[in-house]
Motif scaffolding. Structure first.
Motif, PDB file in Angstrom:
ATOM      1  N   PHE A   1      41.048  36.266  48.965  1.00 36.66           N
ATOM      2  CA  PHE A   1      41.596  36.554  47.641  1.00 36.66           C
ATOM      3  C   PHE A   1      42.379  35.347  47.119  1.00 36.66           C
ATOM      4  O   PHE A   1      42.246  34.945  45.958  1.00 36.66           O
ATOM      5  N   LYS A   2      43.199  34.748  47.996  1.00 35.49           N
ATOM      6  CA  LYS A   2      43.971  33.566  47.607  1.00 35.49           C
ATOM      7  C   LYS A   2      43.050  32.431  47.156  1.00 35.49           C
ATOM      8  O   LYS A   2      43.342  31.719  46.189  1.00 35.49           O
ATOM      9  N   ASP A   3      41.936  32.272  47.881  1.00 33.49           N
ATOM     10  CA  ASP A   3      40.980  31.215  47.533  1.00 33.49           C
ATOM     11  C   ASP A   3      40.397  31.444  46.144  1.00 33.49           C
ATOM     12  O   ASP A   3      40.221  30.499  45.361  1.00 33.49           O
ATOM     13  N   GLU A   4      40.094  32.703  45.823  1.00 31.48           N
ATOM     14  CA  GLU A   4      39.514  33.003  44.514  1.00 31.48           C
ATOM     15  C   GLU A   4      40.539  32.889  43.395  1.00 31.48           C
ATOM     16  O   GLU A   4      40.198  32.576  42.258  1.00 31.48           O
ATOM     17  N   VAL A   5      41.819  33.148  43.722  1.00 33.57           N
ATOM     18  CA  VAL A   5      42.876  32.990  42.718  1.00 33.57           C
ATOM     19  C   VAL A   5      42.913  31.538  42.234  1.00 33.57           C
ATOM     20  O   VAL A   5      43.148  31.267  41.053  1.00 33.57           O
ATOM     21  N   LYS A   6      42.656  30.612  43.132  1.00 31.16           N
ATOM     22  CA  LYS A   6      42.671  29.184  42.776  1.00 31.16           C
ATOM     23  C   LYS A   6      41.571  28.858  41.771  1.00 31.16           C
ATOM     24  O   LYS A   6      41.717  27.958  40.949  1.00 31.16           O
ATOM     25  N   THR A   7      40.456  29.594  41.854  1.00 33.49           N
ATOM     26  CA  THR A   7      39.339  29.344  40.936  1.00 33.49           C
ATOM     27  C   THR A   7      39.581  29.987  39.576  1.00 33.49           C
ATOM     28  O   THR A   7      38.939  29.633  38.592  1.00 33.49           O
ATOM     29  N   ASN A   8      40.476  30.998  39.571  1.00 37.04           N
ATOM     30  CA  ASN A   8      40.803  31.737  38.346  1.00 37.04           C
ATOM     31  C   ASN A   8      39.591  32.450  37.751  1.00 37.04           C
ATOM     32  O   ASN A   8      39.528  32.683  36.538  1.00 37.04           O
ATOM     33  N   ASP A   9      38.637  32.801  38.594  1.00 41.72           N
ATOM     34  CA  ASP A   9      37.456  33.558  38.165  1.00 41.72           C
ATOM     35  C   ASP A   9      37.818  35.042  38.223  1.00 41.72           C
ATOM     36  O   ASP A   9      37.966  35.613  39.305  1.00 41.72           O
ATOM     37  N   ALA A  10      37.964  35.681  37.068  1.00 39.67           N
ATOM     38  CA  ALA A  10      38.455  37.061  36.999  1.00 39.67           C
ATOM     39  C   ALA A  10      37.596  38.035  37.796  1.00 39.67           C
ATOM     40  O   ALA A  10      38.114  38.895  38.510  1.00 39.67           O
ATOM     41  N   ASP A  11      36.283  37.901  37.689  1.00 34.87           N
ATOM     42  CA  ASP A  11      35.381  38.827  38.383  1.00 34.87           C
ATOM     43  C   ASP A  11      35.501  38.691  39.899  1.00 34.87           C
ATOM     44  O   ASP A  11      35.576  39.685  40.621  1.00 34.87           O
ATOM     45  N   LYS A  12      35.530  37.450  40.378  1.00 30.08           N
ATOM     46  CA  LYS A  12      35.636  37.212  41.821  1.00 30.08           C
ATOM     47  C   LYS A  12      37.006  37.621  42.357  1.00 30.08           C
ATOM     48  O   LYS A  12      37.123  38.141  43.468  1.00 30.08           O
ATOM     49  N   MET A  13      38.061  37.376  41.553  1.00 29.85           N
ATOM     50  CA  MET A  13      39.404  37.783  41.976  1.00 29.85           C
ATOM     51  C   MET A  13      39.485  39.304  42.114  1.00 29.85           C
ATOM     52  O   MET A  13      40.049  39.818  43.085  1.00 29.85           O
ATOM     53  N   GLU A  14      38.910  40.006  41.146  1.00 24.03           N
ATOM     54  CA  GLU A  14      38.925  41.474  41.203  1.00 24.03           C
ATOM     55  C   GLU A  14      38.169  41.981  42.426  1.00 24.03           C
ATOM     56  O   GLU A  14      38.611  42.901  43.115  1.00 24.03           O
ATOM     57  N   SER A  15      37.028  41.354  42.705  1.00 25.58           N
ATOM     58  CA  SER A  15      36.221  41.757  43.858  1.00 25.58           C
ATOM     59  C   SER A  15      36.981  41.565  45.166  1.00 25.58           C
ATOM     60  O   SER A  15      37.009  42.462  46.022  1.00 25.58           O
ATOM     61  N   GLU A  16      37.604  40.405  45.317  1.00 26.31           N
ATOM     62  CA  GLU A  16      38.339  40.123  46.550  1.00 26.31           C
ATOM     63  C   GLU A  16      39.604  40.974  46.660  1.00 26.31           C
ATOM     64  O   GLU A  16      39.989  41.377  47.761  1.00 26.31           O
ATOM     65  N   PHE A  17      40.240  41.268  45.520  1.00 31.59           N
ATOM     66  CA  PHE A  17      41.422  42.128  45.547  1.00 31.59           C
ATOM     67  C   PHE A  17      41.027  43.531  46.009  1.00 31.59           C
ATOM     68  O   PHE A  17      41.758  44.176  46.766  1.00 31.59           O
ATOM     69  N   GLY A  18      39.860  43.985  45.568  1.00 34.67           N
ATOM     70  CA  GLY A  18      39.355  45.278  46.030  1.00 34.67           C
ATOM     71  C   GLY A  18      39.147  45.280  47.532  1.00 34.67           C
ATOM     72  O   GLY A  18      39.449  46.267  48.215  1.00 34.67           O
ATOM     73  N   ASP A  19      38.642  44.173  48.069  1.00 35.88           N
ATOM     74  CA  ASP A  19      38.438  44.059  49.519  1.00 35.88           C
ATOM     75  C   ASP A  19      39.775  44.117  50.267  1.00 35.88           C
ATOM     76  O   ASP A  19      39.868  44.707  51.355  1.00 35.88           O
ATOM     77  N   VAL A  20      40.800  43.495  49.679  1.00 33.79           N
ATOM     78  CA  VAL A  20      42.142  43.524  50.290  1.00 33.79           C
ATOM     79  C   VAL A  20      42.635  44.967  50.368  1.00 33.79           C
ATOM     80  O   VAL A  20      43.119  45.435  51.408  1.00 33.79           O
ATOM     81  N   LEU A  21      42.537  45.688  49.246  1.00 36.46           N
ATOM     82  CA  LEU A  21      42.997  47.080  49.216  1.00 36.46           C
ATOM     83  C   LEU A  21      42.219  47.939  50.208  1.00 36.46           C
ATOM     84  O   LEU A  21      42.802  48.761  50.930  1.00 36.46           O
ATOM     85  N   PHE A  22      40.911  47.752  50.257  1.00 38.37           N
ATOM     86  CA  PHE A  22      40.069  48.550  51.157  1.00 38.37           C
ATOM     87  C   PHE A  22      40.457  48.309  52.615  1.00 38.37           C
ATOM     88  O   PHE A  22      40.544  49.244  53.413  1.00 38.37           O
ATOM     89  N   SER A  23      40.710  47.059  52.950  1.00 27.86           N
ATOM     90  CA  SER A  23      41.072  46.738  54.331  1.00 27.86           C
ATOM     91  C   SER A  23      42.475  47.256  54.669  1.00 27.86           C
ATOM     92  O   SER A  23      42.733  47.685  55.797  1.00 27.86           O
ATOM     93  N   LEU A  24      43.392  47.248  53.683  1.00 27.15           N
ATOM     94  CA  LEU A  24      44.729  47.796  53.914  1.00 27.15           C
ATOM     95  C   LEU A  24      44.669  49.309  54.119  1.00 27.15           C
ATOM     96  O   LEU A  24      45.397  49.861  54.952  1.00 27.15           O
TER      97      LEU A  24
END
Length: 259
Positions: A178-201
Motif C-alpha cells: 500500500f505504501k508503495d502505491e501511495v508513492k505512485t498516487n494512482d487512486a485505483d491501485k491505492m484503493e486496491s491495496e488498501f482493501g488488501d490491508v483491511l482484509f488481512s487485518l
C-alpha cells in the motif's frame, strides 16, 4: 425466570396479537415482506448497539422487536399458504439436528474448530446446486462483516493459515504494498491495496478472536464520546471549534480520555 409453560404462553400471546393486528390495524394490514425488510435490518442494528453497550434491559426490548418481525414474516407466509411459524420452527430444528451430528449422531469432535469445519462441510452437501462454500455469504452484508464471514467459511473447510504470526507477516506485506502505491498516487491501485490491508487485518483479528465489526464500533463510540466532550468544553468557554487551534482542542481531547 419463567417456566417453559409460561414461555410458551407468552409466545402464544404474541402470535394472537399478531393475528389481531394483521386483521384490524390499517398499517399492519398493508405490510409486505419487502416493506418490512429495511425495518428488520434497522432493528437488528439496534439490537447490535444494545449488545455492545452491554445494556441488557435494552437487549431484551430489541430482541422483542426482532422477534415481532420474525412472527410478522411467518404470518405473511401463512396467508399465502407457503409456511407458518410452526414450519419456521421445525425447519430450524431439523437443520440444527442435522448439523450437530456430534450431539444427535455418532460423530466425535475434539473442539469447536472441528465443529465449525463439520458445519461448513455439511452445509456444502446440503446446498442444492451450490458448488462453493462462499455462496452462503449474503451479498448485501457490509464489507467488513462480509470479509470476516468469507474468512470464517473458507477456514471451515481447511483453507487457512496455521499460525497468527503468518497472518501478521501478510499484514505487514500488504501495508508495504500500500505504501508503495501511495508513492505512485494512482487512486485505483491505492484503493486496491488498501482493501488488501483491511482484509488481512480482519484475518489477523479472526486469529486473535477479535470481532472486527465490534472492535471498530467500539472505537467509533469512543471517538464520538471524546469528540462530544470536546464540543461541550468549547461551548462552556463560548468558543467555536473552528476558531480553536489544534493545540487548544488537544487539551480537552486528553481530558476526555480520563472521563
Amino acid at each position: 425466570m419463567n417456566s417453559r409453560a409460561e414461555q410458551l404462553k407468552a409466545f402464544d400471546r404474541l402470535l394472537t396479537i399478531m393475528d389481531e393486528l394483521r386483521e384490524q390495524c390499517p398499517w399492519d394490514k398493508k405490510q409486505t415482506m419487502e416493506s418490512l425488510r429495511h425495518l428488520t435490518i434497522e432493528e437488528t442494528y439496534e439490537l447490535g448497539d444494545a449488545i455492545l453497550d452491554k445494556d441488557l434491559n435494552e437487549v431484551k426490548k430489541e430482541l422483542g422487536d426482532v422477534l415481532l418481525h420474525l412472527v410478522f414474516y411467518a404470518k405473511i407466509g401463512s396467508e399465502t399458504k407457503d409456511f407458518d411459524i410452526a414450519d419456521v420452527c421445525n425447519s430450524i430444528c431439523e437443520k440444527l439436528i442435522h448439523r450437530h451430528p456430534h450431539i444427535y449422531g455418532d460423530v466425535k469432535v475434539k473442539d469447536e474448530v472441528e465443529v465449525k469445519r463439520n458445519w461448513e462441510q455439511i452445509k456444502l452437501k446440503e446446498g442444492k446446486g451450490k458448488t462453493s462454500v462462499l455462496e452462503g455469504v449474503p451479498k448485501s452484508l457490509p464489507a467488513l462483516v462480509k470479509a470476516n464471514r468469507i474468512q470464517d467459511k473458507v477456514a471451515g473447510v481447511g483453507f487457512d493459515w496455521e499460525q497468527p504470526e503468518q497472518v501478521w507477516e501478510k499484514v505487514e506485506e500488504e501495508l508495504q504494498e500500500f505504501k508503495d502505491e501511495v508513492k505512485t498516487n494512482d487512486a485505483d491501485k491505492m484503493e486496491s491495496e488498501f482493501g488488501d490491508v483491511l482484509f488481512s487485518l480482519v484475518n489477523y483479528a479472526r486469529f486473535k478472536n477479535i470481532n472486527p465489526e465490534n472492535a471498530l464500533e467500539r472505537t467509533n463510540k469512543k471517538f464520538t464520546k471524546r469528540f462530544q466532550y470536546l464540543e461541550e468544553k468549547a461551548k462552556s468557554l463560548n468558543k467555536n471549534l473552528k476558531d480553536m487551534t489544534l493545540a487548544e482542542m488537544d487539551v480537552f481531547w486528553e481530558e476526555a480520555k480520563t472521563q
